[in-house]
Structures are given as structure tokens and as C-alpha cells.
Scaffold this motif. Sequence first.
Motif, PDB file in Angstrom:
ATOM      1  N   LEU A  57       0.833  -1.201   0.000  1.00 22.82           N
ATOM      2  CA  LEU A  57       0.000   0.000   0.000  1.00 22.82           C
ATOM      3  C   LEU A  57       0.873   1.259   0.000  1.00 22.82           C
ATOM      4  CD1 LEU A  57      -3.004   0.889   0.220  1.00 22.82           C
ATOM      5  CD2 LEU A  57      -2.618   1.090   2.671  1.00 22.82           C
ATOM      6  N   ALA A  58       1.938   1.252   0.816  1.00 21.50           N
ATOM      7  CA  ALA A  58       2.839   2.411   0.873  1.00 21.50           C
ATOM      8  C   ALA A  58       3.549   2.610  -0.463  1.00 21.50           C
ATOM      9  CB  ALA A  58       3.856   2.219   1.996  1.00 21.50           C
ATOM     10  N   ARG A  59       3.953   1.488  -1.091  1.00 23.42           N
ATOM     11  CA  ARG A  59       4.622   1.585  -2.386  1.00 23.42           C
ATOM     12  C   ARG A  59       3.686   2.158  -3.444  1.00 23.42           C
ATOM     13  NH1 ARG A  59       6.210  -3.402  -2.717  1.00 23.42           N
ATOM     14  NH2 ARG A  59       4.493  -4.128  -3.996  1.00 23.42           N
ATOM     15  N   LYS A  60       2.436   1.686  -3.478  1.00 18.91           N
ATOM     16  CA  LYS A  60       1.445   2.200  -4.436  1.00 18.91           C
ATOM     17  C   LYS A  60       1.196   3.687  -4.206  1.00 18.91           C
ATOM     18  CE  LYS A  60      -0.168  -1.660  -6.450  1.00 18.91           C
ATOM     19  NZ  LYS A  60      -0.351  -1.891  -7.855  1.00 18.91           N
ATOM     20  N   LYS A  61       1.100   4.089  -2.938  1.00 13.23           N
ATOM     21  CA  LYS A  61       0.859   5.498  -2.618  1.00 13.23           C
ATOM     22  C   LYS A  61       2.029   6.366  -3.069  1.00 13.23           C
ATOM     23  CE  LYS A  61      -0.382   8.517   1.234  1.00 13.23           C
ATOM     24  NZ  LYS A  61      -0.511   8.641   2.678  1.00 13.23           N
ATOM     25  N   ALA A  62       3.256   5.891  -2.847  1.00 13.45           N
ATOM     26  CA  ALA A  62       4.441   6.637  -3.262  1.00 13.45           C
ATOM     27  C   ALA A  62       4.503   6.761  -4.784  1.00 13.45           C
ATOM     28  CB  ALA A  62       5.700   5.961  -2.728  1.00 13.45           C
ATOM     29  N   GLN A  63       4.075   5.705  -5.487  1.00 13.85           N
ATOM     30  CA  GLN A  63       4.049   5.760  -6.953  1.00 13.85           C
ATOM     31  C   GLN A  63       3.026   6.778  -7.438  1.00 13.85           C
ATOM     32  OE1 GLN A  63       3.354   1.739  -8.165  1.00 13.85           O
ATOM     33  NE2 GLN A  63       5.485   1.128  -7.872  1.00 13.85           N
ATOM     34  N   ARG A  64       1.870   6.813  -6.798  1.00 10.97           N
ATOM     35  CA  ARG A  64       0.833   7.771  -7.198  1.00 10.97           C
ATOM     36  C   ARG A  64       1.296   9.202  -6.970  1.00 10.97           C
ATOM     37  NH1 ARG A  64      -2.851   4.163  -4.785  1.00 10.97           N
ATOM     38  NH2 ARG A  64      -2.845   5.415  -2.902  1.00 10.97           N
ATOM     39  N   GLU A  65       2.042   9.427  -5.881  1.00 14.64           N
ATOM     40  CA  GLU A  65       2.518  10.769  -5.554  1.00 14.64           C
ATOM     41  C   GLU A  65       3.779  11.138  -6.324  1.00 14.64           C
ATOM     42  OE1 GLU A  65       2.930  10.687  -1.333  1.00 14.64           O
ATOM     43  OE2 GLU A  65       0.759  10.714  -0.986  1.00 14.64           O
ATOM     44  N   GLY A  66       4.345  10.199  -7.089  1.00 14.61           N
ATOM     45  CA  GLY A  66       5.513  10.478  -7.907  1.00 14.61           C
ATOM     46  C   GLY A  66       6.825  10.420  -7.162  1.00 14.61           C
ATOM     47  N   LEU A  67       6.831   9.863  -5.966  1.00 10.67           N
ATOM     48  CA  LEU A  67       8.070   9.773  -5.198  1.00 10.67           C
ATOM     49  C   LEU A  67       8.995   8.682  -5.734  1.00 10.67           C
ATOM     50  CD1 LEU A  67       6.586  10.196  -1.620  1.00 10.67           C
ATOM     51  CD2 LEU A  67       7.712  11.927  -3.021  1.00 10.67           C
ATOM     52  N   ILE A  68       8.403   7.613  -6.233  1.00 11.80           N
ATOM     53  CA  ILE A  68       9.193   6.552  -6.861  1.00 11.80           C
ATOM     54  C   ILE A  68       8.580   6.258  -8.224  1.00 11.80           C
ATOM     55  CG2 ILE A  68       9.997   5.500  -4.707  1.00 11.80           C
ATOM     56  CD1 ILE A  68       7.875   3.368  -5.013  1.00 11.80           C
ATOM     57  N   PRO A  69       9.391   5.844  -9.204  1.00 14.21           N
ATOM     58  CA  PRO A  69       8.844   5.585 -10.545  1.00 14.21           C
ATOM     59  C   PRO A  69       7.991   4.319 -10.553  1.00 14.21           C
ATOM     60  CG  PRO A  69      11.169   5.023 -10.475  1.00 14.21           C
ATOM     61  CD  PRO A  69      10.835   5.671  -9.160  1.00 14.21           C
ATOM     62  N   ALA A  70       6.964   4.337 -11.385  1.00 13.01           N
ATOM     63  CA  ALA A  70       6.098   3.171 -11.529  1.00 13.01           C
ATOM     64  C   ALA A  70       6.848   2.091 -12.303  1.00 13.01           C
ATOM     65  CB  ALA A  70       4.812   3.552 -12.253  1.00 13.01           C
ATOM     66  N   PRO A  71       6.558   0.814 -12.029  1.00 15.44           N
ATOM     67  CA  PRO A  71       7.234  -0.258 -12.764  1.00 15.44           C
ATOM     68  C   PRO A  71       6.822  -0.230 -14.241  1.00 15.44           C
ATOM     69  CG  PRO A  71       5.484  -1.160 -11.419  1.00 15.44           C
ATOM     70  CD  PRO A  71       5.608   0.287 -11.061  1.00 15.44           C
ATOM     71  N   LYS A  72       7.748  -0.666 -15.096  1.00 18.51           N
ATOM     72  CA  LYS A  72       7.457  -0.692 -16.523  1.00 18.51           C
ATOM     73  C   LYS A  72       6.512  -1.839 -16.831  1.00 18.51           C
ATOM     74  CE  LYS A  72      11.522   1.631 -17.806  1.00 18.51           C
ATOM     75  NZ  LYS A  72      12.709   1.849 -18.387  1.00 18.51           N
ATOM     76  N   LYS A  73       5.549  -1.591 -17.707  1.00 16.99           N
ATOM     77  CA  LYS A  73       4.586  -2.625 -18.066  1.00 16.99           C
ATOM     78  C   LYS A  73       5.211  -3.574 -19.073  1.00 16.99           C
ATOM     79  CE  LYS A  73       0.597  -0.153 -16.789  1.00 16.99           C
ATOM     80  NZ  LYS A  73      -0.806  -0.147 -16.796  1.00 16.99           N
ATOM     81  N   LYS A  74       4.930  -4.856 -18.906  1.00 13.69           N
ATOM     82  CA  LYS A  74       5.457  -5.868 -19.805  1.00 13.69           C
ATOM     83  C   LYS A  74       4.548  -5.986 -21.022  1.00 13.69           C
ATOM     84  CE  LYS A  74       7.320  -8.637 -16.039  1.00 13.69           C
ATOM     85  NZ  LYS A  74       7.217  -9.894 -15.322  1.00 13.69           N
ATOM     86  N   ALA A  75       5.138  -6.255 -22.157  1.00  5.12           N
ATOM     87  CA  ALA A  75       4.354  -6.479 -23.371  1.00  5.12           C
ATOM     88  C   ALA A  75       3.748  -7.875 -23.303  1.00  5.12           C
ATOM     89  CB  ALA A  75       5.248  -6.363 -24.596  1.00  5.12           C
ATOM     90  N   PRO A  76       2.488  -8.037 -23.723  1.00  6.47           N
ATOM     91  CA  PRO A  76       1.869  -9.353 -23.679  1.00  6.47           C
ATOM     92  C   PRO A  76       2.590 -10.336 -24.606  1.00  6.47           C
ATOM     93  CG  PRO A  76       0.424  -7.749 -24.745  1.00  6.47           C
ATOM     94  CD  PRO A  76       1.608  -7.011 -24.239  1.00  6.47           C
ATOM     95  N   LEU A  77       2.726 -11.570 -24.151  1.00  6.28           N
ATOM     96  CA  LEU A  77       3.439 -12.578 -24.914  1.00  6.28           C
ATOM     97  C   LEU A  77       2.509 -13.276 -25.895  1.00  6.28           C
ATOM     98  CD1 LEU A  77       5.422 -14.203 -21.986  1.00  6.28           C
ATOM     99  CD2 LEU A  77       6.273 -12.564 -23.634  1.00  6.28           C
ATOM    100  N   GLY A  78       2.997 -13.466 -27.118  1.00  4.27           N
ATOM    101  CA  GLY A  78       2.266 -14.258 -28.105  1.00  4.27           C
ATOM    102  C   GLY A  78       1.004 -13.629 -28.636  1.00  4.27           C
ATOM    103  N   ARG A  79       0.787 -12.395 -28.421  1.00  2.00           N
ATOM    104  CA  ARG A  79      -0.454 -11.723 -28.885  1.00  2.00           C
ATOM    105  C   ARG A  79      -0.126 -10.770 -30.030  1.00  2.00           C
ATOM    106  NH1 ARG A  79      -5.345 -13.508 -26.581  1.00  2.00           N
ATOM    107  NH2 ARG A  79      -4.751 -14.524 -24.661  1.00  2.00           N
ATOM    108  N   SER A  80       0.146 -11.323 -31.212  1.00  2.00           N
ATOM    109  CA  SER A  80       0.449 -10.438 -32.346  1.00  2.00           C
ATOM    110  C   SER A  80      -0.653 -10.570 -33.388  1.00  2.00           C
ATOM    111  CB  SER A  80       1.807 -10.819 -32.942  1.00  2.00           C
ATOM    112  OG  SER A  80       1.794 -12.155 -33.364  1.00  2.00           O
ATOM    113  N   ARG A  81      -1.256  -9.468 -33.727  1.00  2.63           N
ATOM    114  CA  ARG A  81      -2.328  -9.452 -34.735  1.00  2.63           C
ATOM    115  C   ARG A  81      -2.233  -8.222 -35.551  1.00  2.63           C
ATOM    116  NH1 ARG A  81      -7.788 -12.368 -33.073  1.00  2.63           N
ATOM    117  NH2 ARG A  81      -6.849 -14.111 -32.098  1.00  2.63           N
TER     118      ARG A  81
END
Length: 81
Positions: A57-81
Motif C-alpha cells: 500500500l505504501a509503495r502504491k501510494k508513493a508511486q501515485r505521488e511520484g516519489l518513486i517511478p512506476a514499474p514498466k509494463k510488460k508487453a503481452p506474450l504471443g499476442r500479435s495481430r
Amino acid sequence: MQVLVRDNNVEQAIRVLKKKMQREGLFREMKARSAYEKPSEKKAREKAEAVRRARKLARKKAQREGLIPAPKKKAPLGRSR
């Protein structure tokens, strides 16, 4: 819990069911209930879970407030169209 079977594809329905059960925490609960848990172990486990939730919860709150960077989103595997 309910899973629809489409086009008689039972394998896909089973995968969906397992994923739902995993999200609900059924597998963890079944494993915990398979053997007796001493009250001291239960207390320690519950305290550790509470600490983990509070940190998350503290980590999520810090991310929302911009104190720590949000984790990078992974690209979905095998979903090419």
C-alpha cells in the motif's frame, strides 16, 4: 464460481477455472488447511501478511505521488495481430 465452456473446449475452461481459483487464493487456503498450524505460527504468518500488505500500500501510494517511478509494463506474450 462459474466458468462457461465454449465450443466444447474443456481444456480452455479448465485453464480459466484454475486462473480464477488462483486469484481467489483457493490453492493457498487448501495447502494451509491440509496440515495443522500452531497458533504461534498462525500469528507470525498473519503478522507477516499484514506487513506485506502495508508495504504494498505504501509503495502504491508513493508511486501515485511520484516519489518513486512506476514499474514498466510488460508487453503481452504471443499476442500479435
